[in-house]
Design an enzyme around this catalytic site. Structure first.
Site, PDB file in Angstrom:
ATOM      1  N   ASP A  99       0.819  -1.209   0.000  1.00 58.43           N
ATOM      2  CA  ASP A  99       0.000   0.000   0.000  1.00 58.43           C
ATOM      3  C   ASP A  99       0.852   1.258   0.000  1.00 58.43           C
ATOM      4  OD1 ASP A  99       0.785  -0.636   2.675  1.00 58.43           O
ATOM      5  OD2 ASP A  99      -0.703   0.761   3.448  1.00 58.43           O
ATOM      6  N   GLU A 151      -0.088  -1.018   5.675  1.00 60.38           N
ATOM      7  CA  GLU A 151       0.976  -0.605   6.593  1.00 60.38           C
ATOM      8  C   GLU A 151       0.915   0.881   6.898  1.00 60.38           C
ATOM      9  OE1 GLU A 151       4.975   0.973   7.720  1.00 60.38           O
ATOM     10  OE2 GLU A 151       3.781   1.423   5.935  1.00 60.38           O
TER      11      GLU A 151
END
Length: 360
Positions: free
Chosen positions: A73, A131
């Site tokens: 991400d 994350e």
């Protein structure tokens, strides 16, 4: 579905990953592409999908196992996708959201998984989600709960941006909220009140006079820091406030536990008239550089190692007893910026170093 060529050079693969938008909670497309590529282009790997995380591992019976972990991400895109390339100060760079944090690291890991036929270590590859947002959503935490056997290894390498250095361990982080109380009054008759904002003054003085500790662990120097990061108070332009609060962030060396760090902050503010509450905390990670697999990695990188300033998911591996380091091509100072970019030569160097480590 977007197709990824894991046999392409890692620079080209970095661009392909960056060009797939993957903001946190929206990683399905990139996870689909990574999963499909690993299943067809890394035949020696067992591949498992967990949510929007993709896990792959060899089972060759090697004496040690290396975990290569990277998040898929990014922070929200800032008009910086798709990727572009240009010259900057004489060096070729790639611009785009996630180039530094951390799709260049992901590209190196994925390329190595597809192109190393006979690694000297068994390899576990973990490409995970979420994350960049609150820890409760972090894909590594979900994997730890649901597939804990996938997080077993002798050393973990996170592709977090480290500008080509091995950054060992990480600082712990602690947030404390300091509240003061007073008596509300009209500001024209301020002597009838007790100003809660003014009561923060001695607390701010303690912070401004604070002397940060530095500690050397395994040759890595961690410098601590205690800082005010938010202040709030006030009712109206003609009112003496009866409440105020201050948020303090303590970045502490990994030789302290969370409880020890909390006790230290309370000692700093001892004797002051305020309520103090711990609102958030995460343990640091000791470097663990004496472990054989970690020592071999440092040797492969030419001995360039330093402390990690900031918190990363190496702490999750350290809590499991696995030495962990950050090693990625990106510059951490460029992460999350609108002009985020990575130097092309850093990607090439990272691939070379890790290939040598995994095959020597």
């Amino acid at each position: 579905m977007t197709a990824l060529d894991l046999h392409a050079d890692p620079v080209t693969l970095t661009a392909a990953l960056v060009d797939i938008a993957s903001e946190s909670h929206d990683e399905a497309v990139i996870a689909d592409a990574v999963e499909a590529a690993l299943r067809t282009q890394a035949p020696g790997f067992e591949v498992v999908r967990n949510g929007d995380a993709v896990l792959a591992r060899t089972n060759l019976g090697r004496p040690s196992r290396v975990i290569l972990a990277g998040h898929l991400d990014t922070v929200p895109i800032a008009d910086n996708v798709p990727s572009t390339r240009a010259l900057l100060d004489g060096a070729e760079v790639m611009y785009g959201c996630g180039t530094a944090d951390m799709k260049s690291g992901d590209a190196v890991f994925l390329h190595l998984a597809a192109t190393i036929a006979e690694p000297v270590h068994d390899i576990t590859l973990i490409m995970y989600d979420c994350e960049e947002i609150a820890a409760k959503f972090n894909g590594l935490g979900r994997i730890e709960r649901e597939l804990p056997e996938w997080l077993r290894g002798d050393v973990a390498v996170l592709g977090e941006p480290s500008d080509g250095w091995i950054e060992a361990g990480c600082q712990g982080t602690l947030r404390m909220r300091v509240r003061t109380k007073g008596t509300r009054a009209h500001s024209a008759r301020s002597w009838l009140g007790d100003n809660a904002i003014h009561r923060l003054a001695p607390i701010l003085t303690r912070l401004s006079e604070y002397s940060a500790r530095s500690v050397d662990i395994d040759g890595c120097v961690y410098r601590e820091g205690l800082s005010a990061v938010r202040i709030e108070g006030g009712v109206a332009g003609n009112v003496i406030p009866d409440a105020a609060e201050l948020d303090v962030n303590f970045r502490f060396a990994p030789d302290r536990s969370i409880d020890e760090a909390t006790e230290h902050v309370l000692e700093v503010f001892a004797g002051l008239d305020a309520e103090i509450e711990r609102t958030d905390a995460a343990s640091g990670a000791l470097p663990g550089l004496s472990a054989p697999a970690a020592a071999d990695l440092i040797a492969a990188a030419g001995g360039e190692v330093r402390a990690k300033y900031g918190w990363t998911d190496v702490a999750r591996f350290a809590a499991l007893g696995i030495p962990a380091v950050n090693y990625g091509p990106g510059d951490p100072n460029l992460a999350h910026k609108r002009d985020e970019h990575v130097r092309i030569d850093r990607i090439i160097d990272a691939e070379r170093v890790l290939r040598g480590y995994l095959t020597a």
